[in-house]
Design a protein around this motif. Sequence first.
Motif, short mmCIF file in Angstrom:
data_model
loop_
_atom_site.label_atom_id
_atom_site.label_comp_id
_atom_site.label_asym_id
_atom_site.label_seq_id
_atom_site.Cartn_x
_atom_site.Cartn_y
_atom_site.Cartn_z
N GLU A 1 0.85 -1.18 0.00
CA GLU A 1 0.00 0.00 0.00
C GLU A 1 0.89 1.23 0.00
O GLU A 1 1.96 1.21 0.61
CB GLU A 1 -0.89 0.01 1.24
CG GLU A 1 -1.89 -1.12 1.30
CD GLU A 1 -2.70 -1.09 2.59
OE1 GLU A 1 -2.79 -0.02 3.24
OE2 GLU A 1 -3.24 -2.15 2.94
N PRO A 2 0.49 2.31 -0.68
CA PRO A 2 1.33 3.52 -0.66
C PRO A 2 1.64 3.95 0.76
O PRO A 2 0.80 3.86 1.65
CB PRO A 2 0.45 4.56 -1.37
CG PRO A 2 -0.45 3.75 -2.25
CD PRO A 2 -0.72 2.48 -1.47
N GLY A 3 2.89 4.35 0.98
CA GLY A 3 3.32 4.74 2.32
C GLY A 3 4.59 5.56 2.26
O GLY A 3 4.96 6.08 1.20
N VAL A 4 5.28 5.62 3.37
CA VAL A 4 6.58 6.29 3.46
C VAL A 4 7.55 5.23 3.97
O VAL A 4 7.72 5.06 5.17
CB VAL A 4 6.53 7.51 4.41
CG1 VAL A 4 7.90 8.17 4.48
CG2 VAL A 4 5.47 8.50 3.96
N TYR A 5 8.13 4.48 3.05
CA TYR A 5 8.94 3.31 3.39
C TYR A 5 10.41 3.66 3.55
O TYR A 5 10.93 4.58 2.92
CB TYR A 5 8.78 2.23 2.33
CG TYR A 5 7.39 1.63 2.32
CD1 TYR A 5 7.07 0.59 3.17
CD2 TYR A 5 6.41 2.14 1.48
CE1 TYR A 5 5.79 0.05 3.18
CE2 TYR A 5 5.13 1.60 1.49
CZ TYR A 5 4.83 0.57 2.33
OH TYR A 5 3.56 0.04 2.35
N ASP A 6 11.07 2.88 4.40
CA ASP A 6 12.50 3.02 4.63
C ASP A 6 13.05 1.64 4.99
O ASP A 6 12.28 0.69 5.14
CB ASP A 6 12.76 4.01 5.76
CG ASP A 6 14.11 4.70 5.64
OD1 ASP A 6 14.96 4.25 4.84
OD2 ASP A 6 14.33 5.67 6.38
N LEU A 7 14.35 1.53 5.14
CA LEU A 7 15.01 0.30 5.56
C LEU A 7 15.71 0.54 6.88
O LEU A 7 16.26 1.63 7.11
CB LEU A 7 16.02 -0.16 4.51
CG LEU A 7 15.44 -0.52 3.14
CD1 LEU A 7 16.57 -0.77 2.14
CD2 LEU A 7 14.54 -1.74 3.24
#
Length: 120
Positions: A76-82
Amino acid sequence: MSVVRTVLLASLACLSAGAASAQEFAFLAAPQTDLNRMYRVDRETGEVGSCQYAVKEGAVGVTLCFPAGEGAGPQEPGVYDLAATNHAKEAGVFRVDRRTGRMSVCYVLGEQVVCTPMAR
């Protein structure tokens, strides 16, 4: 003069639209100290991939890349990071959605990156 102005405004609009649709990625090395693997995540979709260096006889080497497999594809669209743990033998990384706080663990399995289901 108004034709030049119209063309200039149209050009600026196109440039703005192109910049807004450009993908942005985050990159992170696996925490495992004897592994030269990097992960990448698409910050908007959460899709995860990975690449690493491999020795190739008679050449300088080759970059092996692993595409998104089970669970590593777009979310789902989001604000992703690792994020990585401090575990020196951990080959995987966490994919985190900074908007929702959900996360999953991603790692290379066979010839592709796989991720556990997103959870909180």
